[in-house]
Each structure stands twice: as C-alpha cells, then as structure tokens.
Design a protein around this motif. Structure first.
Motif, PDB file in Angstrom:
ATOM      1  N   GLN A   1       0.823  -1.211   0.000  1.00  0.00           N
ATOM      2  CA  GLN A   1       0.000   0.000   0.000  1.00  0.00           C
ATOM      3  C   GLN A   1       0.854   1.258   0.000  1.00  0.00           C
ATOM      4  O   GLN A   1       0.565   2.209  -0.724  1.00  0.00           O
ATOM      5  CB  GLN A   1      -0.943  -0.006   1.210  1.00  0.00           C
ATOM      6  CG  GLN A   1      -2.015  -1.046   1.099  1.00  0.00           C
ATOM      7  CD  GLN A   1      -2.837  -1.183   2.368  1.00  0.00           C
ATOM      8  OE1 GLN A   1      -2.393  -0.839   3.474  1.00  0.00           O
ATOM      9  NE2 GLN A   1      -4.042  -1.703   2.223  1.00  0.00           N
ATOM     10  N   HIS A   2       1.913   1.263   0.795  1.00  0.00           N
ATOM     11  CA  HIS A   2       2.773   2.448   0.882  1.00  0.00           C
ATOM     12  C   HIS A   2       3.444   2.758  -0.450  1.00  0.00           C
ATOM     13  O   HIS A   2       3.533   3.916  -0.849  1.00  0.00           O
ATOM     14  CB  HIS A   2       3.829   2.241   1.971  1.00  0.00           C
ATOM     15  CG  HIS A   2       4.769   3.384   2.106  1.00  0.00           C
ATOM     16  ND1 HIS A   2       4.409   4.583   2.697  1.00  0.00           N
ATOM     17  CD2 HIS A   2       6.057   3.541   1.709  1.00  0.00           C
ATOM     18  CE1 HIS A   2       5.428   5.417   2.654  1.00  0.00           C
ATOM     19  NE2 HIS A   2       6.441   4.815   2.062  1.00  0.00           N
ATOM     20  N   LEU A   3       3.902   1.724  -1.133  1.00  0.00           N
ATOM     21  CA  LEU A   3       4.607   1.930  -2.402  1.00  0.00           C
ATOM     22  C   LEU A   3       3.672   1.963  -3.606  1.00  0.00           C
ATOM     23  O   LEU A   3       4.117   2.251  -4.718  1.00  0.00           O
ATOM     24  CB  LEU A   3       5.669   0.841  -2.593  1.00  0.00           C
ATOM     25  CG  LEU A   3       6.797   0.832  -1.563  1.00  0.00           C
ATOM     26  CD1 LEU A   3       7.731  -0.349  -1.802  1.00  0.00           C
ATOM     27  CD2 LEU A   3       7.565   2.147  -1.575  1.00  0.00           C
ATOM     28  N   GLY A   4       2.385   1.653  -3.402  1.00  0.00           N
ATOM     29  CA  GLY A   4       1.432   1.659  -4.510  1.00  0.00           C
ATOM     30  C   GLY A   4       1.680   0.533  -5.497  1.00  0.00           C
ATOM     31  O   GLY A   4       1.483   0.699  -6.699  1.00  0.00           O
ATOM     32  N   MET A   5       2.108  -0.610  -4.979  1.00  0.00           N
ATOM     33  CA  MET A   5       2.432  -1.761  -5.825  1.00  0.00           C
ATOM     34  C   MET A   5       1.371  -2.841  -5.641  1.00  0.00           C
ATOM     35  O   MET A   5       0.716  -2.901  -4.604  1.00  0.00           O
ATOM     36  CB  MET A   5       3.805  -2.327  -5.440  1.00  0.00           C
ATOM     37  CG  MET A   5       4.954  -1.365  -5.689  1.00  0.00           C
ATOM     38  SD  MET A   5       6.524  -1.943  -4.975  1.00  0.00           S
ATOM     39  CE  MET A   5       6.790  -3.471  -5.861  1.00  0.00           C
ATOM     40  N   THR A   6       1.254  -3.713  -6.630  1.00  0.00           N
ATOM     41  CA  THR A   6       0.369  -4.855  -6.487  1.00  0.00           C
ATOM     42  C   THR A   6       0.966  -5.823  -5.476  1.00  0.00           C
ATOM     43  O   THR A   6       2.172  -5.790  -5.209  1.00  0.00           O
ATOM     44  CB  THR A   6       0.174  -5.591  -7.835  1.00  0.00           C
ATOM     45  OG1 THR A   6       1.432  -6.151  -8.230  1.00  0.00           O
ATOM     46  CG2 THR A   6      -0.364  -4.653  -8.910  1.00  0.00           C
ATOM     47  N   SER A   7       0.132  -6.704  -4.961  1.00  0.00           N
ATOM     48  CA  SER A   7       0.638  -7.681  -3.997  1.00  0.00           C
ATOM     49  C   SER A   7       1.646  -8.618  -4.660  1.00  0.00           C
ATOM     50  O   SER A   7       2.631  -9.011  -4.033  1.00  0.00           O
ATOM     51  CB  SER A   7      -0.511  -8.470  -3.369  1.00  0.00           C
ATOM     52  OG  SER A   7      -1.264  -9.133  -4.360  1.00  0.00           O
ATOM     53  N   GLY A   8       1.423  -8.953  -5.926  1.00  0.00           N
ATOM     54  CA  GLY A   8       2.359  -9.820  -6.643  1.00  0.00           C
ATOM     55  C   GLY A   8       3.724  -9.180  -6.819  1.00  0.00           C
ATOM     56  O   GLY A   8       4.762  -9.810  -6.583  1.00  0.00           O
ATOM     57  N   ALA A   9       3.733  -7.917  -7.254  1.00  0.00           N
ATOM     58  CA  ALA A   9       5.008  -7.202  -7.436  1.00  0.00           C
ATOM     59  C   ALA A   9       5.716  -7.023  -6.098  1.00  0.00           C
ATOM     60  O   ALA A   9       6.944  -7.120  -6.013  1.00  0.00           O
ATOM     61  CB  ALA A   9       4.764  -5.854  -8.106  1.00  0.00           C
ATOM     62  N   THR A  10       4.939  -6.777  -5.051  1.00  0.00           N
ATOM     63  CA  THR A  10       5.532  -6.627  -3.713  1.00  0.00           C
ATOM     64  C   THR A  10       6.160  -7.939  -3.264  1.00  0.00           C
ATOM     65  O   THR A  10       7.266  -7.949  -2.717  1.00  0.00           O
ATOM     66  CB  THR A  10       4.474  -6.156  -2.701  1.00  0.00           C
ATOM     67  OG1 THR A  10       3.918  -4.914  -3.146  1.00  0.00           O
ATOM     68  CG2 THR A  10       5.062  -5.976  -1.311  1.00  0.00           C
ATOM     69  N   ALA A  11       5.475  -9.054  -3.503  1.00  0.00           N
ATOM     70  CA  ALA A  11       6.013 -10.360  -3.113  1.00  0.00           C
ATOM     71  C   ALA A  11       7.331 -10.641  -3.825  1.00  0.00           C
ATOM     72  O   ALA A  11       8.293 -11.119  -3.199  1.00  0.00           O
ATOM     73  CB  ALA A  11       4.994 -11.464  -3.415  1.00  0.00           C
ATOM     74  N   ILE A  12       7.403 -10.323  -5.108  1.00  0.00           N
ATOM     75  CA  ILE A  12       8.644 -10.523  -5.870  1.00  0.00           C
ATOM     76  C   ILE A  12       9.766  -9.673  -5.285  1.00  0.00           C
ATOM     77  O   ILE A  12      10.886 -10.144  -5.081  1.00  0.00           O
ATOM     78  CB  ILE A  12       8.415 -10.221  -7.368  1.00  0.00           C
ATOM     79  CG1 ILE A  12       7.508 -11.285  -7.984  1.00  0.00           C
ATOM     80  CG2 ILE A  12       9.746 -10.110  -8.119  1.00  0.00           C
ATOM     81  CD1 ILE A  12       6.980 -10.930  -9.365  1.00  0.00           C
ATOM     82  N   MET A  13       9.472  -8.417  -4.986  1.00  0.00           N
ATOM     83  CA  MET A  13      10.474  -7.520  -4.415  1.00  0.00           C
ATOM     84  C   MET A  13      10.936  -8.028  -3.045  1.00  0.00           C
ATOM     85  O   MET A  13      12.136  -8.080  -2.771  1.00  0.00           O
ATOM     86  CB  MET A  13       9.912  -6.100  -4.279  1.00  0.00           C
ATOM     87  CG  MET A  13      10.861  -5.124  -3.601  1.00  0.00           C
ATOM     88  SD  MET A  13      10.116  -3.515  -3.295  1.00  0.00           S
ATOM     89  CE  MET A  13       8.817  -3.943  -2.132  1.00  0.00           C
ATOM     90  N   LEU A  14       9.983  -8.419  -2.185  1.00  0.00           N
ATOM     91  CA  LEU A  14      10.341  -8.885  -0.849  1.00  0.00           C
ATOM     92  C   LEU A  14      11.148 -10.184  -0.912  1.00  0.00           C
ATOM     93  O   LEU A  14      12.086 -10.368  -0.124  1.00  0.00           O
ATOM     94  CB  LEU A  14       9.086  -9.059   0.016  1.00  0.00           C
ATOM     95  CG  LEU A  14       8.358  -7.763   0.369  1.00  0.00           C
ATOM     96  CD1 LEU A  14       7.087  -8.069   1.145  1.00  0.00           C
ATOM     97  CD2 LEU A  14       9.247  -6.786   1.113  1.00  0.00           C
ATOM     98  N   ASN A  15      10.807 -11.069  -1.835  1.00  0.00           N
ATOM     99  CA  ASN A  15      11.601 -12.299  -2.005  1.00  0.00           C
ATOM    100  C   ASN A  15      13.045 -11.956  -2.370  1.00  0.00           C
ATOM    101  O   ASN A  15      13.988 -12.548  -1.839  1.00  0.00           O
ATOM    102  CB  ASN A  15      10.984 -13.204  -3.071  1.00  0.00           C
ATOM    103  CG  ASN A  15       9.713 -13.872  -2.610  1.00  0.00           C
ATOM    104  OD1 ASN A  15       9.434 -13.967  -1.411  1.00  0.00           O
ATOM    105  ND2 ASN A  15       8.904 -14.319  -3.560  1.00  0.00           N
TER     106      ASN A  15
END
Length: 163
Positions: free
Chosen positions: A56-70
């Motif tokens: 939510q903070h970065l305005g990213m989809t949950s999928g894109a966030t998961a890839i980044m966090l991985n």
C-alpha cells in the motif's frame, strides 16, 4: 500566486534532486530505487511493517511486492518473522545486508552534508520548517491515496462498459 508557483517549482526541483540521490544510493548498494523505498519504510516501521503495508505504501500490487520482498529477503536486506498475533501474518525488519552494504553510513553522510543548511536556521525556524514539511508529506500521501482510488474506480467503470 507567483510565490505559490515558485514554491511548487522549488519543491519539484528538490524532489527531483533527492530522487537522484536515492537512486545513486540504491545503485551503490546493488538494489533499485523501489527496493530502497521499501527499506526506508521497513526501517521507519521499526519491526511492524507487513507485506500488505509495504504494498500500500509503495502503490504496488501484492504480486510485485512479493517478488520484491523475495529478492530483498534472499539478498539479506530484510528479515521476515512470524507475526505474534496473526499466525498467517509476517512482519518485516531490516536485515544484516543493510549494514554491510553501507546504506546506513551513506545516510549519515547525507545528513552530515545537509548539516550546513540545518545550522543556518534557528531552532524556532526549524520547527516551522518541520511543520511545513510534515504538512506537505501528509497532504501528498492523502492526495495520492485519493488519486489512486479515483483511478481504480475509473478503470473499473471503463472495464464494466467494455464488458
């Protein structure tokens, strides 16, 4: 009105220069700008950040966030820990690679570089500057939230018309 335009121009130019600094900082650590913004958020949240909050903070989809966090987890920039009250939840904290990469030392360097500017103002003046900057920050966050909501609604409306 001219002073409002000048102030807007100064804020835009300052934002641009800060963005350049942050991109350089991210590149020097071997990550991208969005990764760095994620790390700033996680650091500020002090162990309470969740993947959903980052998204939510970065305005990213949950999928894109998961890839980044991985990617950040694998590289040691973040640590995932079980949420203490939500058995399916995860909390994020800063990982050891943040220290090893020199990100924290560079942050201190940037603060030192700006010290000459900070020291040119009295504490009363800095109090006003902080209030001004907090106001802009909160207004920008709220405005972006509204714009994103309006955009999603317009997209949904457009999709409904097509079907």
């Amino acid at each position: 009105m001219d002073s409002d335009i000048e102030l807007d121009d100064l804020l835009r130019d300052l934002t641009g220069e800060i963005t350049h600094l942050y991109r350089w900082l991210a590149e020097s650590a071997g990550i991208n700008h969005t990764d760095l913004m994620c790390l700033f958020y996680v650091r500020t949240a002090d162990g309470t950040a969740t993947p959903k909050a980052v998204s939510q903070h970065l305005g990213m989809t949950s999928g894109a966030t998961a890839i980044m966090l991985n990617r950040l987890d694998k590289a040691g920039f973040i640590i995932r820990s079980p949420h203490p009250t939500d058995r399916r939840g995860v909390l994020l904290s800063i990982g050891p690679e943040v220290q090893r990469s020199g990100l924290l030392a560079l942050r201190e360097r940037f603060i030192g570089m700006n010290q000459v500017v900070f020291s040119a103002f009295s504490e009363d003046e800095l109090t006003i500057v902080r209030r001004f900057m907090r106001g802009l920050l909160l207004n920008s966050r709220d405005s972006l939230r509204v714009l994103r909501t309006e955009n999603r609604a317009a997209s949904a409306e457009k999709a409904a018309k097509v079907s």
